[in-house]
Design an enzyme around this catalytic site. Structure first.
Site, mmCIF file in Angstrom:
data_model
loop_
_atom_site.group_PDB
_atom_site.id
_atom_site.type_symbol
_atom_site.label_atom_id
_atom_site.label_comp_id
_atom_site.label_asym_id
_atom_site.label_seq_id
_atom_site.Cartn_x
_atom_site.Cartn_y
_atom_site.Cartn_z
ATOM 1 C CG LEU A 3 -2.025 -0.975 1.346
ATOM 2 C CD1 LEU A 3 -2.720 -0.849 2.703
ATOM 3 C CD2 LEU A 3 -3.030 -0.759 0.228
ATOM 4 C CG ASP A 4 -0.324 4.976 -1.805
ATOM 5 O OD1 ASP A 4 -0.531 5.748 -0.863
ATOM 6 O OD2 ASP A 4 -1.194 4.689 -2.652
ATOM 7 C CG MET A 5 4.104 6.947 3.540
ATOM 8 S SD MET A 5 5.754 7.682 3.636
ATOM 9 C CE MET A 5 5.514 9.175 2.683
#
Length: 228
Positions: free
Chosen positions: A94-96
């Site tokens: 998952l992106d930040m």
């Protein structure tokens, strides 16, 4: 056997009853036979059992936390949220800036299975976006969109709530390209304000709060391995 990722508990018992399991050279046929993984040699269907315990964890990744295994800038990683000694890996990323469900494991076979495109484990997101998509935008999202150098696979989308200047959407995709949901919403003309992954396949987080984690139960592990 189930803990080592050979098969589900039920199938492991069937293998024992069929005489496919040996302990120190002796075939056993009764489930529950006591063994010491550190001392006993266990052979399953002619292959030595790797008794290193398999670990399966679900975590609710908070925003601002990295999914990567290493970071040269000293930022917090999702692995830092799970204080156990075994080395774990994230199943996908998952992106930040995205919160939500992320799986961690040391089972490389399961990681490959879940991330391989042919198995199509759907991932469900809830996103707050600017504005509200019209019918044409929703159909474009559902049928597939041209983004950068690829075209997305068919997906599902529905409007959960409409506010004055924003709307809440539920979106489900079967791919895992980098920042795909964000790019699809931007292509519709309704960029993401806030994004959360709420399910992987039929697995949901339940009451897990951001930063909290738990072990998967046997039914969940069996489901992920496609052994139902």
């Amino acid at each position: 056997m189930a803990q080592c990722g050979v098969a589900s508990r039920r199938k492991s018992e069937e293998m024992i009853q069929k005489g496919l399991v040996q302990v120190n050279g002796v075939t056993i046929r009764e489930p529950g036979f006591p063994v010491d993984p550190q001392k006993d040699e266990i052979i399953v269907a002619g292959k030595k059992l790797n008794t290193a315990a398999k670990i399966y964890i679900m975590v609710n990744k908070p925003k601002g936390v990295l999914s990567t295994s290493a970071d040269t800038h000293g930022r917090q990683r999702v692995l830092d949220l799970v204080p156990i000694k075994e080395r774990l890996y994230t199943v996908g990323r998952l992106d930040m800036d995205t919160e939500g469900l992320l799986l961690l494991t040391n089972d490389g076979d399961l990681t490959f299975y879940l991330t391989h495109p042919s198995h199509e484990f759907g991932k469900t997101y809830v996103g707050l976006v600017k504005g509200c998509p019209d019918k044409n935008s929703l159909e474009s999202f559902s049928h597939g969109m041209a983004i950068e150098d690829y075209r997305t696979a068919p997906a599902t989308i529905k409007i959960l709530k409409v506010n004055q200047n924003t709307s809440l959407l539920e979106m489900r995709i079967h791919e895992g390209k980098k920042r795909q949901i964000r790019k699809m919403c931007a292509a519709m003309g309704h960029p993401i304000i806030d994004l959360k992954r709420v399910a992987v396949g039929d697995l949901t987080m339940g009451n897990l709060k951001p930063g909290e984690w738990r072990y998967l139960n046997n039914d969940e592990i069996t489901y992920l391995k496609g052994e139902n």
